[in-house]
Design a protein around this motif. Sequence first.
Motif, PDB file in Angstrom:
ATOM      1  N   GLU A  21      46.157-121.455  -8.465  1.00 57.98           N
ATOM      2  CA  GLU A  21      45.457-121.720  -7.210  1.00 57.98           C
ATOM      3  C   GLU A  21      44.578-120.533  -6.808  1.00 57.98           C
ATOM      4  O   GLU A  21      43.412-120.711  -6.432  1.00 57.98           O
ATOM      5  N   ALA A  22      45.105-119.330  -6.913  1.00 60.58           N
ATOM      6  CA  ALA A  22      44.322-118.139  -6.566  1.00 60.58           C
ATOM      7  C   ALA A  22      43.132-117.965  -7.504  1.00 60.58           C
ATOM      8  O   ALA A  22      42.040-117.579  -7.063  1.00 60.58           O
ATOM      9  N   ALA A  24      51.832-119.257 -18.841  1.00 69.68           N
ATOM     10  CA  ALA A  24      52.718-119.451 -17.684  1.00 69.68           C
ATOM     11  C   ALA A  24      52.273-118.587 -16.503  1.00 69.68           C
ATOM     12  O   ALA A  24      52.325-119.032 -15.350  1.00 69.68           O
ATOM     13  N   LEU A  25      51.817-117.367 -16.768  1.00 67.29           N
ATOM     14  CA  LEU A  25      51.308-116.507 -15.692  1.00 67.29           C
ATOM     15  C   LEU A  25      50.038-117.091 -15.081  1.00 67.29           C
ATOM     16  O   LEU A  25      49.857-117.064 -13.860  1.00 67.29           O
ATOM     17  N   LEU A  39      43.413-110.059 -11.032  1.00 65.46           N
ATOM     18  CA  LEU A  39      44.826-109.718 -10.918  1.00 65.46           C
ATOM     19  C   LEU A  39      45.208-108.792 -12.056  1.00 65.46           C
ATOM     20  O   LEU A  39      44.661-108.896 -13.156  1.00 65.46           O
ATOM     21  N   ARG A  40      46.125-107.907 -11.783  1.00 66.34           N
ATOM     22  CA  ARG A  40      46.750-107.075 -12.825  1.00 66.34           C
ATOM     23  C   ARG A  40      48.259-107.266 -12.715  1.00 66.34           C
ATOM     24  O   ARG A  40      48.817-107.171 -11.634  1.00 66.34           O
ATOM     25  N   ILE A  41      48.862-107.559 -13.850  1.00 62.24           N
ATOM     26  CA  ILE A  41      50.324-107.660 -13.934  1.00 62.24           C
ATOM     27  C   ILE A  41      50.736-106.823 -15.135  1.00 62.24           C
ATOM     28  O   ILE A  41      50.411-107.178 -16.274  1.00 62.24           O
ATOM     29  N   GLY A  97      34.896-119.244  -5.001  1.00 65.74           N
ATOM     30  CA  GLY A  97      34.343-118.277  -4.058  1.00 65.74           C
ATOM     31  C   GLY A  97      33.234-117.457  -4.677  1.00 65.74           C
ATOM     32  O   GLY A  97      32.197-117.210  -4.053  1.00 65.74           O
ATOM     33  N   TYR A  98      33.399-117.065  -5.912  1.00 66.22           N
ATOM     34  CA  TYR A  98      32.406-116.229  -6.578  1.00 66.22           C
ATOM     35  C   TYR A  98      31.193-117.033  -7.021  1.00 66.22           C
ATOM     36  O   TYR A  98      30.062-116.706  -6.676  1.00 66.22           O
TER      37      TYR A  98
END
Length: 89
Positions: free
Chosen positions: A66-67, A59-60, A5-7, A74-75
């Motif tokens: 879950e993801a 917090a992020l 993910l990138r935020i 999965g990996y």
Amino acid sequence: MPTLLRIGAFRFYFYSHEPNEPHHVHVDRGSATIKIWLDTLEVANSRGFRALEIGGIVALVEEHHEAFMEAWHGYFDWGDRQARARRAL
């Protein structure tokens, strides 16, 4: 090292060669880095982030927990299956 993910300027990822460690995610922004255990949401280590930033990063990670866990399983579970299949040949 798969990016999950990138935020903004944050990149969330794990290293592909760490399957024997507890579930965790790395987060980088520039040269700052932090490693967070996914099971407890505790900081394993951190370099370059200010103390005030760390709570927001945790917090992020909690928000996307879950993801991240699905990506981890999965990996690494896929890699385990491939290794077992190669040994069976």
